[in-house]
Every structure is written in structure tokens, then in C-alpha cells.
Design a protein around this motif. Structure first.
Motif, PDB file in Angstrom:
ATOM      1  N   GLU A 872      48.333  43.950  46.761  1.00 29.04           N
ATOM      2  CA  GLU A 872      47.535  44.917  47.517  1.00 29.04           C
ATOM      3  C   GLU A 872      46.496  45.584  46.620  1.00 29.04           C
ATOM      4  OE1 GLU A 872      49.709  47.865  49.658  1.00 29.04           O
ATOM      5  OE2 GLU A 872      51.043  46.398  50.570  1.00 29.04           O
ATOM      6  N   VAL A 873      46.903  45.972  45.394  1.00 28.71           N
ATOM      7  CA  VAL A 873      45.983  46.641  44.480  1.00 28.71           C
ATOM      8  C   VAL A 873      44.890  45.677  44.030  1.00 28.71           C
ATOM      9  CG1 VAL A 873      45.788  47.903  42.293  1.00 28.71           C
ATOM     10  CG2 VAL A 873      47.849  48.153  43.708  1.00 28.71           C
ATOM     11  N   VAL A 874      45.272  44.451  43.728  1.00 28.79           N
ATOM     12  CA  VAL A 874      44.291  43.456  43.287  1.00 28.79           C
ATOM     13  C   VAL A 874      43.300  43.157  44.405  1.00 28.79           C
ATOM     14  CG1 VAL A 874      43.993  41.070  42.514  1.00 28.79           C
ATOM     15  CG2 VAL A 874      45.883  42.451  41.612  1.00 28.79           C
ATOM     16  N   ASN A 875      43.782  43.005  45.627  1.00 31.09           N
ATOM     17  CA  ASN A 875      42.889  42.705  46.762  1.00 31.09           C
ATOM     18  C   ASN A 875      41.872  43.820  46.985  1.00 31.09           C
ATOM     19  OD1 ASN A 875      43.901  40.186  47.359  1.00 31.09           O
ATOM     20  ND2 ASN A 875      45.322  40.928  48.929  1.00 31.09           N
ATOM     21  N   GLU A 876      42.307  45.062  46.844  1.00 27.62           N
ATOM     22  CA  GLU A 876      41.380  46.184  47.002  1.00 27.62           C
ATOM     23  C   GLU A 876      40.277  46.117  45.951  1.00 27.62           C
ATOM     24  OE1 GLU A 876      43.573  49.799  46.872  1.00 27.62           O
ATOM     25  OE2 GLU A 876      44.658  49.421  48.756  1.00 27.62           O
ATOM     26  N   ALA A 877      40.662  45.784  44.714  1.00 28.75           N
ATOM     27  CA  ALA A 877      39.665  45.685  43.647  1.00 28.75           C
ATOM     28  C   ALA A 877      38.709  44.517  43.884  1.00 28.75           C
ATOM     29  CB  ALA A 877      40.376  45.536  42.299  1.00 28.75           C
ATOM     30  N   LEU A 878      39.220  43.394  44.339  1.00 31.34           N
ATOM     31  CA  LEU A 878      38.363  42.238  44.632  1.00 31.34           C
ATOM     32  C   LEU A 878      37.396  42.545  45.768  1.00 31.34           C
ATOM     33  CD1 LEU A 878      41.023  39.378  44.412  1.00 31.34           C
ATOM     34  CD2 LEU A 878      39.161  39.783  42.797  1.00 31.34           C
ATOM     35  N   GLU A 879      37.868  43.250  46.781  1.00 31.33           N
ATOM     36  CA  GLU A 879      36.996  43.596  47.901  1.00 31.33           C
ATOM     37  C   GLU A 879      35.887  44.528  47.454  1.00 31.33           C
ATOM     38  OE1 GLU A 879      35.271  43.510  51.437  1.00 31.33           O
ATOM     39  OE2 GLU A 879      36.997  42.280  50.863  1.00 31.33           O
ATOM     40  N   ALA A 880      36.228  45.480  46.573  1.00 37.49           N
ATOM     41  CA  ALA A 880      35.206  46.388  46.046  1.00 37.49           C
ATOM     42  C   ALA A 880      34.186  45.617  45.214  1.00 37.49           C
ATOM     43  CB  ALA A 880      35.874  47.478  45.206  1.00 37.49           C
ATOM     44  N   ALA A 881      34.659  44.650  44.431  1.00 37.04           N
ATOM     45  CA  ALA A 881      33.740  43.841  43.604  1.00 37.04           C
ATOM     46  C   ALA A 881      32.822  42.995  44.472  1.00 37.04           C
ATOM     47  CB  ALA A 881      34.553  42.954  42.661  1.00 37.04           C
ATOM     48  N   ARG A 882      33.324  42.523  45.603  1.00 35.36           N
ATOM     49  CA  ARG A 882      32.464  41.772  46.531  1.00 35.36           C
ATOM     50  C   ARG A 882      31.386  42.680  47.115  1.00 35.36           C
ATOM     51  NH1 ARG A 882      36.988  38.365  47.908  1.00 35.36           N
ATOM     52  NH2 ARG A 882      37.841  39.980  49.272  1.00 35.36           N
ATOM     53  N   ARG A 883      31.803  43.893  47.524  1.00 35.51           N
ATOM     54  CA  ARG A 883      30.829  44.824  48.092  1.00 35.51           C
ATOM     55  C   ARG A 883      29.736  45.178  47.075  1.00 35.51           C
ATOM     56  NH1 ARG A 883      35.478  47.502  50.105  1.00 35.51           N
ATOM     57  NH2 ARG A 883      35.230  49.098  48.472  1.00 35.51           N
ATOM     58  N   ASP A 884      30.175  45.290  45.801  1.00 35.23           N
ATOM     59  CA  ASP A 884      29.206  45.646  44.745  1.00 35.23           C
ATOM     60  C   ASP A 884      28.470  44.431  44.202  1.00 35.23           C
ATOM     61  OD1 ASP A 884      30.094  48.222  45.082  1.00 35.23           O
ATOM     62  OD2 ASP A 884      31.474  48.181  43.372  1.00 35.23           O
TER      63      ASP A 884
END
Length: 977
Positions: A872-884
Motif C-alpha cells: 500500500e505504501v509503495v503504491n501510493e509513492a508510485l502513484e505520486a511519482a506518476r502524477r509528478d
């Protein structure tokens, strides 16, 4: 792997590897197209129910019996029908799924007023009144009308996907059925439980018949209320209070009622022995009124002390004096209408009654024994036997009623908008009370009032001769029908459990069972009564002749055959032929006898459609605690000593999305035919599965849209499985011990779900089937398993252990999902099953596959709970990196994940990059919480799998592929020579 390349521009320079990627392939479309597809599946099924019974009987399966509560054959099915029949179908199909042979015979209620009214309308439209039509012609028209609607409803139920023995359906109007009902009636007659009594019953003047409690519903109504003075004329010699006789002249007892029309029927006043009463004198009236009040200073009134102030306020009395205590015992009054007619010159006694309270009114109850159950009982209890007849069957005063002959209490003729409304009786009686000076006050009250559930018209209590079944007379075994029924309730399982207390309280307090009706369309009380004794004739030979005639010619035979033919050696002139018909609840209360017991091998049945008595389950709406459940309970207990069911399941009622009752006038109904036409029966069925049916449930466009979304999740899950399993071969299958941890976890979840699903179906908790399965599809499969294994399925070589394990597990998932969901969404699961196995027979004929206990793996369950916490924590970080825009997709990432060693423990032995769906990952121990830094993967991109890994180009023959992909393509090329 997030996705496979989908265009030449997505592929790096060089070879196009798309043909080497094992993308899912299936003919099972993403869009259901259920409105077009379901009729085709229905056609393919043919007589599915007969085939299922034949198969289960050949397997020696145990028999399960669901007895159908009959809908009424007089119109298209509505959403309540759809809910009820779908729930029954869930039971039938799930029991087949659990390995039972299931007996379910759909049936119809056909007799009764709604059809009778409709036929009356048809004759009136042709210029013929009912009394101009022979009973035979009228009943034939009713029979034809009901038969037409049975055919319509049967097809509508089938379109819902309902399976049952429709070819051998039952109907209460069939000749053999009417004979069976008469036979059950004769059992009560011959056992002495039947009697004719004259007492007040709920009477519908509009319908000209008595009604049972189950045929009554309550609506708010504004009624006139009057406070009436009954002048005290004397007291019995032993009256303990001599104050009235010697010191206080001309007092009046005050009563209060919301039915002024019953005053002409008054014969007594009831009081409460425990209530404190006082004698009051009016000292002053309110001033400045716009009208002259009926009370005046000096009036002496007797009321309950607790209610005195309320009474005086209604009468506009300003001040008063309490003169003394008052004991009403032994007092006698004059009737308030006596000054206008000698017909009211009788004395009105004061009678003690336990039903009297000082919660409202005056503390005294005006007692008209012909128009109230409590009134009747207290009148009889004090030794009075004559009950006056005041109102005729048409709701008008009899000609012998002084002052009011012919006046209407309820309108039954004239303008359509007036029929079923209260007539002028209340107004005229009130005016007469004013004329005699007996009216103290009047007003209007909004309250709940009984109405016929058919006509929606108000009903009245009316004294009339009717036939009853005794509830409290000891039978041969010294138990009463009430006692037997209560014992049967205690022996029955109720779902939900609260149903037991509900029906028990109803049976504890219910009066004797009123079973006679004064109509034409129904099963007759086919018996003769001795004119001298008033007792029913008990003669087995006469009964046998009656049953033979009704079996051959239906109920019509009773009305058309001469008395002498039935009575044989008896003198026909001595007997009265009863031409009342049975209450329709008695009809449907007998269905167990001719539908179940008649096909029970224990009672001699030898055919291929066996049943057993009692039924395993009855399933209807919660209103049937006072209807069908209770009539079957009383009929079975009265004739067989117990209920004809072992369990009762009830559901609530369907409301609109705002929680309002559905009605055509509000325009908030949901038509099941429309839902099926627009979305398909499986959508409607899935809605039924998702709601808590034990409570009232809601439906509407938005709720159905949510149901469609849930359906898409199920459909897409099955579709993905079908694509991933294309050309699956048994040679690929692996044993559990050969599988990676992720596959072992999914098998554990299958084991866990299998137990939940079986238990939920066994306990009729359908919501607890579909909701956990939906969560499994969304969380365990789609969000975790499919996403992790997508790369392996698409890009591993076919003989790779990881890919074989995945396909093995997906095969097990498919086998169970299509079975678990078959009772709920049978069309979709049939389509899925036959898409994969065109020659595999019907999915509906399957049982749930055996799930080995060896699949249980609690350690893997704990491991993957821990893995998902990190994920869950990794997915949140990956999603933020995609947005950025740091990365384009997860395969572009090589995150650094830092956290305590305990958090990473579940990842031991796993490929963390595979779990995170990234090209790689660095795990670093440290800190108290998990943190993630996402960086782009600094490696070449594999032209086939799109992973950015260090070994891209390590195989000279395939310089643009990773080592894994190069190996897979080499194998693929070798197969194609």
C-alpha cells in the motif's frame, strides 16, 4: 508488466515481439448483452428443473423441499414478486449446488375478491349486473381470467431465470385442488372444531363480505368524535353509593366515541373497576365563544378523575366543582335518543370491563355489542345473549332501526368517488343527539382506521352469523388449537429469528379463526347443517359424495347438484345447504396437503416427483406472519398436530431510493420487466443478492447502476480468467507443494471462501455469498494476484513453473467462481462455463468442487497481510511519482524502500520487484516506518516485457530482450521451426 505493446510505435527498433506475448484470448465479451443473450440461454436450458431433479435422483441425493407461497393470479408481476421469486430461486439453485434433489412446485392463488370485482366490471361493461348472471357463468369467467394471468406470470417468472416444476404447477382453482381443500375443511367439521357464531367481525360493505385480520390494513383517517351524555336513571338496590339517589339529581355519565353511527346500537356502558371516577358540577362556561356550548352551569357529569380536565376543556367548561367520589357499579342510564323514539326506551346498564382505561376519552366506553369485539365480549360476559342487528350487509341501517332506517354508514352505490366513503349516518346521528340535548362536545380526530387491503375502503365491525374454527376448545388429546400452534412455532426455525416472537404474539392473542365469506368465487363450505340442532352433518358417505362431485366438476358441482344426490338416505328438507365460500387464506393454508403430502412416499406416492411433508422451508414477505405462514400453521396444527414447515424465512418490502413506499400515483415504481429489458435478469438478481432482504430494501436507477458496476467486476474477473486459461492443458497442472507462495495464498483464500459460501448458502445468507466473492475479485484477484502475475502469464515461457502455477490456480478459481455464483447470476455463469467448455453440460448441474483442507495455509495468509501493508505504501509513492511525471508507469521505476526489518520479513523468499510491479527495488532496513523514494530505473527497456532490468541485451541472439524474455522467445521460435 503493466500492458503489452499495442502499436508499432510502442515497440523499440528491431523485431516486433507482440506475436510472442501470450495475451489473454476469449470469445467471452466484455459487455454482457444480457437482454439479448438470456433468452437464448433459456432456450438452451429447456426444462432445466426436470433435468436437475433427474440427475440428482440418479445420484441418490437427499431431498430438500421448498413450498411455494402462491402469488395472486390477477396482473403482471411487480418488483415484490421479483424479489420473492428470486430469493426462492436462490434457495432452489443453491440446494442443487450443494448436492440436493430439490422439490419446488410454483403455485397460484386464484379465488377471492380482486378477480370477482374484475369480472363484475366486465359484465357491467356489457350491461349485465352480477345478479343477472348465473353463478356458473360468473365462476367460469373468473376461472378463465385467473388462468390467463397464470400463463402470463409463469412466463415472467421464467424470464427471471426461476427454475421449478412449472409444468405441474398448482392452483387453488383446479378441480382436484378444490376437492382437496374441501377435504381439509371436512376434517375441521368432523373433529368438532367448527362452529357457527353470531359476533361482530370486520365487514366490508363495499365488498359485502367478512374479512379476516390478514385482509385488513390501517390508514390514517379523520373521524368525527363526540362526547355524549347518558342520563343516570337509577341504581340496583345493592349500589354502595347512595349520594346519587338522595343528594344529587339528574347526573349524566359521559362517553366518548369516534363512531357516532354506532350510538343507535348502544346497549350498555363499560367502566373500569380500578379507575377512580368523580361526580362533577359545572360552575361556569367559557366566555366570548362564537357558538353556544351544549353544556351549562349546573350540569352534573360523571367522568374519570384523570380525564376530567380534558373532557371539560373539549366542552368549553371554564370552572367546575368535584362533588364526590363515584362508584359506577350497578348504575343504569337512559339511552340518549330515548326522547325521540320509544324504540330507545330500554335501560342502559353499567358493566365492568377489563378493556376500559383512563388513557383517553372519559374513562367510560360506549358499548354496542353488535359493532365491537370488546363490546360483544363484555355484553356476553354479563349474561346478555341478544345482540341487536343494526347495520345491513350494504352498510345501511336496517329498516327496523328507529329514526335512521336506510341511512348509509358506508356508501356502496352512486358516484364512483363516493363509493367506499362514510355516508351521512355520523352527521345525522350527531344532529339527533344535539336535538335531545345529549351532546356535550364534538370535534375531529386523525387516527389509524382499518381498511380492506383490496378495495382500500373503510370497514366496520358488524354482527353477522359466520363460521369459525375454535382456537381454545380442547381436542381429543386435551390440547387446544392455540396450544398446538404455539408448540409448533417453538419447534420452527425462523430466519430472521425475530419472526418467531412476531407470529407467536399474533397467535397468542388472535380470536377464533373466521373462515366463511359471502361471495361467489371460491371453494365452498361444502356441508349440510341440521336445521333443528344447528350442527353440521357428520357423515362419511355424504362427505365422500361431495368430494367425488367436486373432484369431477370443481366447486361448481356443489352449487349445481341437488341436495338429495349428496344426502342419500337423509331427509333433504331437514338440512340447510351452506353456500358461503371459504376464506382464501384457508384455501392457501391447505396447499401443503395437495402439493407436498400428496407426493410424499411416506403417504404412498410412487411417482418421479417425490416430495416430503413437512417442507424444509417456507419463504415469503414478513406480512405473511399474519397471513400464509399463520393459515398453514393453523391448518396443519388443526389437522395434523404440527406446522407443515420446519423453517420460515421472511423478507422485507421494496421501497424507492428515498425509502418511500412504491405506488403508481407517485410514479416511483420499478418494473422488473423494464429492468430486464434494459439490463437483463442477472442485474435484477444481483441486486437481490446484494441487499439485506430481511429488512426493507431500496431500488431505483442509481442503485441499479451501482449493481451494474458490481456485475462488471464479476464479469471482468471471469473474462480475465477465461482469457488467461485459453488452451489450458491438464499437463500444465501443478500440485500445491510445487507452487510459489503467492499461489499458495490464493488457494488458501479459495479454501477460506469455500467454507464461507457453503455455510452462507446453507443458512440462506445470500448477501454473505456475493459480497465476500466481490471483495475477493476486487482485492485478492484484480488488485493483487492478476496484477502481479500478469507479467508471468504474458511473458514467461509456457512450461515455466511460475506460469503453470498461475494457470493451475486460475483454473481452480474459475471452477469455484462459476459454481459459487451460479445460483445468483445463472445466465452469466452459464455463458462463462459453456464458453470454456462447450460440451461440458450446464453449469447449473454442477456441485461446488471439493476444496481440500490441505489448501489451508494460515502462515501464507499472515505473510500476504504483511506484504499488502508494505505494498500500500509503495503504491501510493508510485502513484505520486506518476502524477509528478517522474515515471511513466511502474515498470519505469526502481524505488528504494526503507523500513524496519519486521516490515520486510513477509517479503523473505519473494521477488519484491515482482510484488511491487516495478523493474527492480532496493530494500533498506532502518527507521520505524516505511518510506519510499521513487527513482527511474537506470537500465535498458526490454522490447517485449518493457521491464528495465540489467540483463537486457545479455543474450546476443536477442539484444533488445531481457534474459527471461530471450529464453521465452527462443522457445517460441523453436516451436514454429
Amino acid at each position: 508488466m503493466a500492458d503489452a505493446p499495442n502499436s508499432a510505435e510502442d515497440t523499440p527498433a528491431g523485431r516486433d515481439y507482440r506475436e510472442t506475448v501470450f495475451l489473454p484470448e476469449t470469445a467471452f465479451p466484455m459487455r454482457g448483452g444480457l437482454p439479448q443473450k438470456e433468452p437464448v440461454i433459456l432456450e438452451q436450458w429447456g426444462d432445466l428443473y426436470a433435468a436437475l431433479r433427474k440427475q440428482r435422483q440418479a445420484e441418490g441425493a437427499p431431498l430438500y423441499v421448498l413450498h411455494d407461497g402462491p402469488p395472486y393470479a390477477n396482473g403482471d408481476i411487480h418488483i415484490g414478486h421479483a424479489l420473492n421469486k428470486t430469493l426462492k430461486d436462490f434457495v432452489v439453485r443453491s440446494r442443487f449446488l450443494l448436492g440436493h434433489d430439490v422439490d419446488y412446485v410454483p403455485g397460484w392463488d386464484c379465488h377471492g375478491l380482486p378477480i370477482e370485482w374484475k369480472i363484475e366490471e366486465q359484465f357491467r361493461a356489457r350491461g349485465r349486473r352480477k345478479d343477472e348472471v348465473s353463478k356458473a357463468e360468473f365462476r367460469a369467467a373468473c376461472r378463465e381470467y385467473a388462468a390467463g394471468w397464470i400463463d402470463v406470470q409463469r412466463e415472467q417468472f421464467k424470464r427471471l431465470g426461476i427454475v421449478g416444476d412449472f409444468d405441474n404447477r398448482y392452483a387453488t382453482m383446479d378441480f382436484t385442488t378444490e376437492a382437496a381443500i374441501v377435504a381439509e375443511f371436512h376434517k375441521f367439521k368432523n373433529s368438532g372444531q367448527l362452529y357457527r357464531g353470531s359476533k361482530p367481525v370486520m365487514w366490508s360493505p363495499v365488498e359485502r363480505t367478512a374479512l379476516a385480520d390478514a385482509e385488513i390494513e390501517y390508514h390514517d383517517q379523520v373521524s368525527p368524535m363526540v362526547w355524549v351524555k347518558f342520563p343516570v336513571t337509577g341504581a340496583t338496590d345493592d349500589h354502595p353509593d347512595d349520594l346519587l339517589a338522595f343528594r344529587h339529581a339528574n347526573p349524566s355519565i359521559v362517553i366518548w366515541t369516534t363512531t357516532p353511527w354506532t350510538i343507535p346500537a348502544n346497549r350498555a356502558i363499560s367502566y373500569g373497576p380500578e379507575i377512580a371516577y368523580g361526580l362533577y358540577e359545572v360552575t361556569a362556561m367559557e366566555e366570548g365563544l362564537e357558538f353556544e356550548p351544549w353544556a351549562k352551569a349546573g350540569d352534573r357529569l360523571i367522568v374519570a378523575d384523570k380525564l376530567a380536565e380534558e373532557v371539560f376543556k373539549a366542552a368549553k367548561i371554564a370552572t367546575w366543582t368535584r362533588i364526590d367520589d363515584l362508584n359506577p357499579s350497578g348504575l343504569e342510564c337512559a339511552h340518549p335518543l330515548a326522547p325521540l323514539s320509544p324504540g330507545y326506551g330500554f335501560s342502559v346498564p353499567l358493566l365492568a370491563g377489563d378493556h376500559v382505561t383512563d388513557d383517553a376519552g372519559t374513562g367510560f366506553v360506549h358499548t354496542a355489542p353488535g359493532h365491537g369485539a370488546d363490546d360483544f365480549e363484555v355484553w356476553k360476559a354479563h349474561g346478555h345473549h341478544e345482540v341487536p342487528d343494526t347495520v345491513d350487509p350494504d352498510g345501511a341501517y336496517y329498516e327496523h332501526v328507529p329514526l335512521f332506517a336506510g341511512l348509509k354508514v358506508i356508501e356502496t352505490e352512486g358516484k364512483k368517488d363516493k363509493i367506499g366513503k362514510f355516508g351521512p349516518a355520523n352527521k345525522v346521528v350527531t344532529e339527533k343527539l344535539i336535538e335531545t340535548g345529549a351532546l356535550l362536545a364534538r370535534g375531529r380526530l386523525e387516527h389509524s382506521y382499518p381498511h380492506s387491503w383490496r378495495s382500500k375502503a373503510p370497514v366496520i365491525f358488524r354482527n353477522t352469523p359466520q363460521w369459525f374454527i375454535r382456537m381454545d376448545q380442547p381436542l381429543k388429546d386435551d390440547e387446544t388449537l392455540r396450544e398446538k400452534a404455539l408448540a409448533a412455532i417453538d419447534a420452527t426455525a425462523f430466519h430472521p429469528a425475530g419472526g418467531k416472537n412476531r407470529i407467536r404474539s399474533m397467535v397468542e392473542s388472535r380470536p377464533d379463526w373466521l373462515i366463511s365469506r359471502q361471495r361467489a368465487w371460491g371453494t365452498p363450505l361444502a356441508m349440510f347443517v341440521d336445521k333443528q340442532t344447528g350442527q353440521p352433518l357428520v357423515d362419511a358417505e355424504v362427505d365422500a359424495r361431495i368430494l367425488a362431485a367436486v373432484s369431477a366438476g370443481g366447486a361448481d358441482a356443489w352449487f349445481e347438484t341437488s341436495d338429495a344426490e349428496f344426502l342419500g338416505q337423509h331427509d333433504a328438507s331437514r338440512f340447510e345447504k351452506i353456500e358461503d365460500i371459504l376464506d382464501v387464506w384457508f384455501d392457501s393454508g391447505c396447499t401443503h396437503a395437495f402439493t407436498l403430502e400428496a407426493r410424499d412416499p411416506a403417504h404412498g406416492y410412487t411417482g418421479d416427483r417425490p416430495s416430503h411433508w413437512p417442507a424444509d422451508l417456507y419463504l415469503e414477505g414478513s406480512d405473511q406472519h399474519r397471513g400464509w405462514f399463520q393459515s398453514n400453521l393453523l391448518e396443519g396444527s388443526g389437522t395434523r398436530g404440527r406446522a407443515p414447515y420446519d423453517a420460515v424465512l421472511t423478507h422485507g418490502f421494496t421501497q424507492d431510493e428515498q425509502g418511500r413506499k412504491m405506488s403508481k400515483s407517485l410514479g416511483n415504481t420499478t418494473d422488473p420487466a423494464t429492468v430486464i429489458k434494459e439490463s437483463g435478469a442477472d442485474i435484477l438478481r444481483l441486486w437481490v443478492a446484494l441487499v439485506d432482504y430481511a429488512e426493507d430494501q431500496r431500488i431505483g436507477k442509481q442503485i441499479l447502476q451501482t449493481t451494474v458496476e458490481a456485475y462488471r467486476k464479476l464479469r471482468n474477473t471471469v473474462r480475465y480468467l477465461l482469457g488467461a486459461l485459453a488452451d489450458f492443458d491438464e499437463a500444465e497442472r501443478l500440485d500445491r507443494g510445487e507452487m510459489p507462495p503467492l499461489e499458495q495464498f490464493i488457494l488458501h483464500r479459495l479454501w477460506e471462501l469455500d467454507g464461507q459460501v457453503r455455510k452462507a448458502y446453507a443458512e440462506y445468507r445470500f448477501q454473505d455469498v456475493v459480497r465476500p466473492v466481490l471483495e475477493f475479485c476486487s482485492n485478492d484477484l484484480s488488485a493483487l494476484y492478476f496484477d502481479i502475475r500478469k507479467d508471468s502469464l504474458y511473458c514467461d515461457r509456457p512450461d515455466a513453473i511460475r506460469r503453470r502455477a498461475a494457470r493451475t490456480v486460475m483454473d481452480e478459481v474459475f471452477a469455484r467462481l462459476t459454481a459459487w455464483l451460479s445460483p445468483l447470476t445463472p445466465f452469466t455463469m452459464e455463458e462463462a462455463w459453456t464458453t470454456r467448455f462447450p460440451e461440458g453440460g450446464s453449469n447449473c448441474a454442477r456441485v461446488i468442487p471439493h476444496t481440500p483442507d490441505s489448501w489451508r495455509h494460515d502462515a501464507e495468509a499472515r505473510r500476504w497481510a504483511g506484504v499488502q501493508s508494505v505494498l500500500e505504501v509503495v503504491n501510493e509513492a508510485l502513484e505520486a511519482a506518476r502524477r509528478d511525471k517522474i515515471i511513466g508507469g511502474a515498470l519505469d521505476a526502481w524505488p528504494v524502500v526503507t523500513g524496519p526489518a519486521s516490515a520486510f520479513a513477509p517479503l523473505d523468499g519473494l521477488d519484491a520487484a515482482e510484488v511491487f510491479r516495478t523493474s527492480g527495488v532496493d530494500l533498506k532496513t532502518g527507521g520505524d516506518a516505511i518510506t519510499v523514494v521513487v527513482s527511474p530505473a537506470d537500465h535498458p527497456k526490454c522490447a517485449r516485457s518493457w521491464r528495465r532490468v540489467p540483463d537486457v541485451g545479455s543474450d546476443p541472439a536477442y539484444p533488445d530482450l531481457s534474459a527471461r524474455d530471450a529464453d521465452a522467445v527462443r522457445a517460441w521460435d523453436a516451436l514454429r521451426g
